[in-house]
Design an enzyme around this catalytic site. Sequence first.
Site, PDB file in Angstrom:
ATOM      1  N   HIS A  87       0.830  -1.219   0.000  1.00  0.00           N
ATOM      2  CA  HIS A  87       0.000   0.000   0.000  1.00  0.00           C
ATOM      3  C   HIS A  87       0.861   1.264   0.000  1.00  0.00           C
ATOM      4  O   HIS A  87       0.482   2.289   0.577  1.00  0.00           O
ATOM      5  CB  HIS A  87      -0.954   0.017   1.198  1.00  0.00           C
ATOM      6  N   ASN A 105     -10.207  -2.931   2.199  1.00  0.00           N
ATOM      7  CA  ASN A 105      -9.897  -2.865   0.770  1.00  0.00           C
ATOM      8  C   ASN A 105     -11.163  -2.568  -0.018  1.00  0.00           C
ATOM      9  O   ASN A 105     -12.262  -2.522   0.551  1.00  0.00           O
ATOM     10  CB  ASN A 105      -9.289  -4.191   0.294  1.00  0.00           C
ATOM     11  N   TYR A 114       0.674  -4.746  11.515  1.00  0.00           N
ATOM     12  CA  TYR A 114       0.445  -3.337  11.193  1.00  0.00           C
ATOM     13  C   TYR A 114       1.050  -2.409  12.240  1.00  0.00           C
ATOM     14  O   TYR A 114       1.388  -1.266  11.935  1.00  0.00           O
ATOM     15  CB  TYR A 114      -1.057  -3.063  11.046  1.00  0.00           C
TER      16      TYR A 114
END
Length: 728
Positions: free
Chosen positions: A107, A180, A394
Amino acid sequence: MRSLKLILASASVVSATCPYMSGEMPNSQNGPLDRRHDTLSDPTDQFLSKFYIDDEQSVLTTDVGGPIEDQHSLKAGNRGPTLLEDFIFRQKIQHFDHERVPERAVHARGAGAHGVFTSYNNWSNITAASFLNAAGKQTPVFVRFSTVAGSRGSVDSARDIHGFATRLYTDEGNFDIVGNNVPVFFIQDAIQFPDLIHAVKPQPDSEIPQAATAHDTAWDFFSQQPSSLHALFWAMSGHGIPRSMRHVDGWGVHTFRLVTDEGNSTLVKFRWKTLQGRAGLVWEEAQALGGKNPDFHRQDLWDAIESGRYPEWELGFQLVNEADQSKFDFDLLDPTKIIPEELVPFTPIGKMVLNRNPKNYFAETEQIMFQPGHVVRGIDFTDDPLLQGRLYSYLDTQLNRHGGPNFEQLPINRPRIPFHNNNRDGAGQMFIPLNTAAYTPNSMSNGFPQQANRTHNRGFFTAPGRMVNGPLVRELSPSFNDVWSQPRLFYNSLTVFEKQFLVNAMRFENSHVRSETVRKNVIIQLNRVDNDLARRVALAIGVEPPSPDPTFYHNKTTVPIGTFGTNLLRLDGLKIALLTRDDGSFTIAEQLRAAFNSANNKVDIVLVGSSLDPQRGVNMTYSGADGSIFDAVIVVGGLLTSASTQYPRGRPLRIITDAYAYGKPVGAVGDGSNEALRDVLMAAGGDASNGLDQPGVYISNDVSEAYVRSVLDGLTAYRFLNRFPLDR
């Protein structure tokens, strides 16, 4: 010694009832064109303005405030060596050398915007989340859209899954929905995430291809890991190449839990439904955009917000009682599966409006860090094995990007409420803690900061009914095993033209796969989904067409799931090109522009000419125009066919011919209209033998309200799919 008048530059401080109960959708209330003064943005401006640096009427200084009087480095004589003592030079160059931070592992390419979320109702009957506890309650948001595989400098129009990450700055902390534009993912267990990304990234020896899966390692992984098929089908459809970020849905992918203050829990899937309507590009158009405007998506989003055409999404919940989760023929914890909408409809919860562009890309869009673990009271996790791994990954990756643990202190990442804990020190610490008793429990600070709990200070709590038991095993549940039925459900639910686009995409991708073994394995997996699909792809890539493998074949369909075949809900920000000649066509063009603006001032009208001419309204040249960047093209007063040094030979015809080939509305007004469109059809391989009266082609001798309305209706239809050939 020369004296300087010292001026210190300092940072300036700038300073309902649920509509569904009455059967009415909320109206879109667009603010004034200048989004910087939009009242909905006030909470964001009020918070972030504390960190703004305004250089207006200031003096150039070093980072430590010393005024700089000259932009030359300090030398021993005007032709002598630069001196090491030049602290201004050293500081400037050192800062420049370290301006870049590591890009996101995935990303990396993205764009974002601020906005506001408004709850439709008081939803405290299903969740304790405070941002949903009152009708009309507003919460600031930031959304980042992205591609997955490409680097930060790759093109927007690459075929890919697209990230749709949303942060809600609630009054009880930050809540991130890190999703997404498709509802499923490629893998079921987070331990395989490095394998997936290593496979889809460029080949490790050549670093080719960029932002593309059309290579051996990607399709080798897809064929060896069939859990990837469902997400792969979405990516190979129009969802992989959307018209814009405004025209995509956002999905939370995983199943989460909602928990009430009383401790009652409900399983939930999140979806942001675009209120512009879903829309995709066609592949040749996406490829052209990659060269003509690599920033097409981010520019579209920026321009829409700058012009006051604020994009909107509706948040919907699919709600499933905990006791009912075993009633489906798939596992709700499997991130490669959807809950078909006809089985569990979405409940409309609220609306999000993006109404403010970032003031600084790096400080906001690049430095924001999303984390599925950013949850608030009333939101809880499930045992989805992909979600559980993302909760670690993350957070961990931010240490690499930001060089220390204090990334949550960056302005874009801070909650909009005070925070208190015993976290201390680390690189880039931005605060001066006053509490000397940085531990719990303590008596030195009277027990502060004190712990919250479920009843005191609204502490976060896990759903009381969650229990874990069983032996330690390294395996997936057998309920995850069927990875072919839902890709078939998706394929069955596409229109015949969307199926053709998907077949074409798989043909293109696998034509770049050099390994015959990989291509054969791909066909084996596709055949488990659909024999006709597998045979059509096989014939194009040199593999023997297979016999049916019907174990997972079925005829089920779900709601319209593609990006073509349904009308757009809004035309905001779509672009109509008027191709002019260097003669009296400007009069007709100006009449057309006025008529379109009168009928729908949310559509952009672009006059294209040989050279820029502000007096005549020409705001784009033929040299800079292309059929891929417009949503409709109209020839005014006949095509410009003469050769010119101001644009490539044949460019005017090429613009409208490409637009026709991409399925877009095309038209002509004034003298030479029939001849112009006949040339277009011949150049595009269309059929003009039965005349020019066909869907999406608009001809008129003069400007009329009826003509303008017909073109706008064509924009609403978006694409005319009958122009695309189908396999026989």
